[in-house]
Design a protein around this motif. Structure first.
Motif, PDB file in Angstrom:
ATOM      1  N   THR A   1       4.296 -10.570   5.733  1.00  0.00           N
ATOM      2  CA  THR A   1       5.305 -10.167   4.765  1.00  0.00           C
ATOM      3  C   THR A   1       5.960 -11.442   4.236  1.00  0.00           C
ATOM      4  O   THR A   1       6.233 -12.373   4.995  1.00  0.00           O
ATOM      5  N   ASP A   2       6.166 -11.477   2.943  1.00  0.00           N
ATOM      6  CA  ASP A   2       6.696 -12.665   2.283  1.00  0.00           C
ATOM      7  C   ASP A   2       8.217 -12.710   2.423  1.00  0.00           C
ATOM      8  O   ASP A   2       8.910 -11.869   1.843  1.00  0.00           O
ATOM      9  N   PRO A   3       8.745 -13.683   3.159  1.00  0.00           N
ATOM     10  CA  PRO A   3      10.192 -13.759   3.339  1.00  0.00           C
ATOM     11  C   PRO A   3      10.941 -14.035   2.033  1.00  0.00           C
ATOM     12  O   PRO A   3      12.141 -13.809   1.941  1.00  0.00           O
ATOM     13  N   GLU A   4      10.233 -14.493   1.017  1.00  0.00           N
ATOM     14  CA  GLU A   4      10.839 -14.762  -0.292  1.00  0.00           C
ATOM     15  C   GLU A   4      10.980 -13.493  -1.132  1.00  0.00           C
ATOM     16  O   GLU A   4      11.659 -13.501  -2.154  1.00  0.00           O
ATOM     17  N   ARG A   5      10.291 -12.421  -0.727  1.00  0.00           N
ATOM     18  CA  ARG A   5      10.272 -11.178  -1.512  1.00  0.00           C
ATOM     19  C   ARG A   5      10.636  -9.984  -0.639  1.00  0.00           C
ATOM     20  O   ARG A   5       9.807  -9.119  -0.384  1.00  0.00           O
ATOM     21  N   VAL A   6      11.853  -9.921  -0.194  1.00  0.00           N
ATOM     22  CA  VAL A   6      12.297  -8.840   0.670  1.00  0.00           C
ATOM     23  C   VAL A   6      12.516  -7.583  -0.180  1.00  0.00           C
ATOM     24  O   VAL A   6      13.321  -7.592  -1.114  1.00  0.00           O
ATOM     25  N   GLU A   7      11.752  -6.527   0.127  1.00  0.00           N
ATOM     26  CA  GLU A   7      11.860  -5.253  -0.577  1.00  0.00           C
ATOM     27  C   GLU A   7      11.791  -4.129   0.452  1.00  0.00           C
ATOM     28  O   GLU A   7      10.934  -4.157   1.330  1.00  0.00           O
ATOM     29  N   ASP A   8      12.672  -3.150   0.326  1.00  0.00           N
ATOM     30  CA  ASP A   8      12.638  -2.035   1.262  1.00  0.00           C
ATOM     31  C   ASP A   8      11.634  -0.979   0.791  1.00  0.00           C
ATOM     32  O   ASP A   8      11.045  -1.088  -0.285  1.00  0.00           O
ATOM     33  N   HIS A   9      11.442   0.034   1.616  1.00  0.00           N
ATOM     34  CA  HIS A   9      10.463   1.080   1.331  1.00  0.00           C
ATOM     35  C   HIS A   9      10.712   1.747  -0.018  1.00  0.00           C
ATOM     36  O   HIS A   9       9.786   1.956  -0.805  1.00  0.00           O
ATOM     37  N   ASP A  10      11.956   2.071  -0.309  1.00  0.00           N
ATOM     38  CA  ASP A  10      12.287   2.734  -1.573  1.00  0.00           C
ATOM     39  C   ASP A  10      11.959   1.851  -2.771  1.00  0.00           C
ATOM     40  O   ASP A  10      11.448   2.331  -3.791  1.00  0.00           O
ATOM     41  N   THR A  11      12.238   0.574  -2.663  1.00  0.00           N
ATOM     42  CA  THR A  11      11.934  -0.356  -3.751  1.00  0.00           C
ATOM     43  C   THR A  11      10.430  -0.465  -3.963  1.00  0.00           C
ATOM     44  O   THR A  11       9.949  -0.475  -5.099  1.00  0.00           O
ATOM     45  N   LEU A  12       9.679  -0.544  -2.866  1.00  0.00           N
ATOM     46  CA  LEU A  12       8.221  -0.623  -2.971  1.00  0.00           C
ATOM     47  C   LEU A  12       7.652   0.662  -3.579  1.00  0.00           C
ATOM     48  O   LEU A  12       6.736   0.608  -4.406  1.00  0.00           O
ATOM     49  N   TYR A  13       8.208   1.813  -3.200  1.00  0.00           N
ATOM     50  CA  TYR A  13       7.724   3.071  -3.767  1.00  0.00           C
ATOM     51  C   TYR A  13       8.061   3.149  -5.266  1.00  0.00           C
ATOM     52  O   TYR A  13       7.254   3.615  -6.064  1.00  0.00           O
ATOM     53  N   GLU A  14       9.227   2.679  -5.616  1.00  0.00           N
ATOM     54  CA  GLU A  14       9.611   2.653  -7.034  1.00  0.00           C
ATOM     55  C   GLU A  14       8.663   1.750  -7.831  1.00  0.00           C
ATOM     56  O   GLU A  14       8.255   2.084  -8.945  1.00  0.00           O
ATOM     57  N   LYS A  15       8.302   0.602  -7.237  1.00  0.00           N
ATOM     58  CA  LYS A  15       7.344  -0.293  -7.888  1.00  0.00           C
ATOM     59  C   LYS A  15       6.008   0.416  -8.069  1.00  0.00           C
ATOM     60  O   LYS A  15       5.389   0.327  -9.132  1.00  0.00           O
ATOM     61  N   PHE A  16       5.568   1.140  -7.039  1.00  0.00           N
ATOM     62  CA  PHE A  16       4.323   1.902  -7.116  1.00  0.00           C
ATOM     63  C   PHE A  16       4.369   2.899  -8.275  1.00  0.00           C
ATOM     64  O   PHE A  16       3.442   2.976  -9.071  1.00  0.00           O
TER      65      PHE A  16
ATOM     66  N   CYS B   1       0.807  -1.230   0.000  1.00  0.00           N
ATOM     67  CA  CYS B   1       0.000   0.000   0.000  1.00  0.00           C
ATOM     68  C   CYS B   1       0.840   1.279   0.000  1.00  0.00           C
ATOM     69  O   CYS B   1       0.285   2.374   0.119  1.00  0.00           O
ATOM     70  N   ILE B   2       2.157   1.155  -0.125  1.00  0.00           N
ATOM     71  CA  ILE B   2       2.998   2.351  -0.228  1.00  0.00           C
ATOM     72  C   ILE B   2       2.583   3.107  -1.487  1.00  0.00           C
ATOM     73  O   ILE B   2       2.410   2.525  -2.542  1.00  0.00           O
ATOM     74  N   GLY B   3       2.396   4.399  -1.334  1.00  0.00           N
ATOM     75  CA  GLY B   3       1.881   5.225  -2.408  1.00  0.00           C
ATOM     76  C   GLY B   3       0.406   5.526  -2.218  1.00  0.00           C
ATOM     77  O   GLY B   3      -0.132   6.437  -2.834  1.00  0.00           O
ATOM     78  N   PHE B   4      -0.244   4.759  -1.365  1.00  0.00           N
ATOM     79  CA  PHE B   4      -1.665   4.952  -1.077  1.00  0.00           C
ATOM     80  C   PHE B   4      -1.930   5.206   0.407  1.00  0.00           C
ATOM     81  O   PHE B   4      -2.602   6.148   0.767  1.00  0.00           O
ATOM     82  N   TYR B   5      -1.448   4.305   1.259  1.00  0.00           N
ATOM     83  CA  TYR B   5      -1.761   4.344   2.686  1.00  0.00           C
ATOM     84  C   TYR B   5      -0.498   4.166   3.525  1.00  0.00           C
ATOM     85  O   TYR B   5       0.530   3.717   3.031  1.00  0.00           O
ATOM     86  N   ASP B   6      -0.618   4.443   4.799  1.00  0.00           N
ATOM     87  CA  ASP B   6       0.503   4.274   5.723  1.00  0.00           C
ATOM     88  C   ASP B   6       0.768   2.808   6.059  1.00  0.00           C
ATOM     89  O   ASP B   6       1.891   2.430   6.371  1.00  0.00           O
TER      90      ASP B   6
END
Length: 85
Positions: A61-76, A41-46
């Motif tokens: 949280t999926d231990p197979e898909r570790v992504e930090d906040h910046d990566t999730l925001y970039e995906k958004f 929900c990064i880009g939409f909600y807290d």
């Protein structure tokens, strides 16, 4: 990290309509989350809305898909650019 729905899911239909990325879908037996669309929900909600509405706490949280906040925001931002949201 992308999120994951565990086998304890009872298909209550609470999470799917809450996902702003349309990442949650009905799998063979339970709801599943497409990790390529999940931004927690990064880009939409807290906080991830699916976790907040799940009555059984079977979304983790999926231990197979570790992504930090910046990566999730970039995906958004990429999803928005591609008009997939």
């Amino acid at each position: 990290m992308a999120l994951k729905i565990l086998k304890g899911c009872i298909n209550c239909d609470m999470c799917e309509p809450e996902c702003p990325n349309k990442a949650i879908y009905m799998g063979d037996k339970i709801y599943e989350i497409n990790p390529d669309l999940c931004t927690e929900c990064i880009g939409f909600y807290d906080n991830p809305t699916c976790i907040s509405v799940c009555p059984l706490d079977v979304i983790i949280t999926d231990p197979e898909r570790v992504e930090d906040h910046d990566t999730l925001y970039e995906k958004f931002t990429e999803l928005v650019k591609a008009d997939k949201i």
